[in-house]
Design a protein around this motif. Structure first.
Motif: not given
Length: 169
Positions: A149-159, A161-169
């Motif tokens: 649930a935390e992962i899904a919520e984070f992905l829904l809230a995170a834009p 990225p416009t650059h294909p190598t950008e990382e989300t943590r």
């Protein structure tokens, strides 16, 4: 189209179902499509036909799914090993759900539905696949210590990225 990639036990199916529900989109697990169409489980296909035949079928199913309607898609852990699949992922929102090797083993244990667990070189396969996932993913999310649930919520809230190598943590 959101496509989830990563090693087995990374949370692709569980997170994918949650994302699809929240977004009002269909959820497609390519392994489920294969087993439904073939009438056999993944281990049965591996045992009877071999991994290459399974990967051929998997690549065809992925091509079909990615050309279909907007959805949240979960790919099998080895699916990105095929060049054709990697090429088809271009232009989609590909998210690598990255879990440590120890965490994936904790999550999946001795699941008999995962024929790759019998491989003596599983740790090496895990390491090699990390580079492949990184090559196709526009977003990377570490999943150790996080609930689905935390992962899904984070992905829904995170834009996205416009650059294909950008990382989300």
């Amino acid at each position: 189209m959101i496509v989830l990639v990563g090693f087995m036990g990374g949370g692709k199916t569980t997170v994918g179902r949650l994302l699809a529900t929240r977004l009002g989109l269909p959820f497609v697990d390519t392994d489920d499509v294969i087993t439904t169409r073939d009438g056999r489980t993944v281990p049965e296909i591996f045992a009877a036909d071999g991994e290459t035949a399974f990967r051929d079928h998997e690549e065809a199913v992925i091509a079909e799914v990615l050309a279909g309607p907007e959805s949240v898609v979960s790919l099998g852990g080895g699916a990105c090993g095929r060049v054709g699949t990697r090429e088809r992922l271009a232009g989609h929102d590909v998210v690598h759900l990255r879990a440590s090797f120890a965490e994936t083993q904790r999550r999946i244990g001795g699941d008999p539905g995962r024929p790759m667990l019998a491989r003596p070189d599983l740790a090496e396969i895990y390491t090699a696949r990390q580079e492949v996932y990184a090559s196709v993913a526009g977003r990377v999310l570490d999943t150790d210590g996080r609930s689905a649930a935390e992962i899904a919520e984070f992905l829904l809230a995170a834009p996205v990225p416009t650059h294909p190598t950008e990382e989300t943590r």
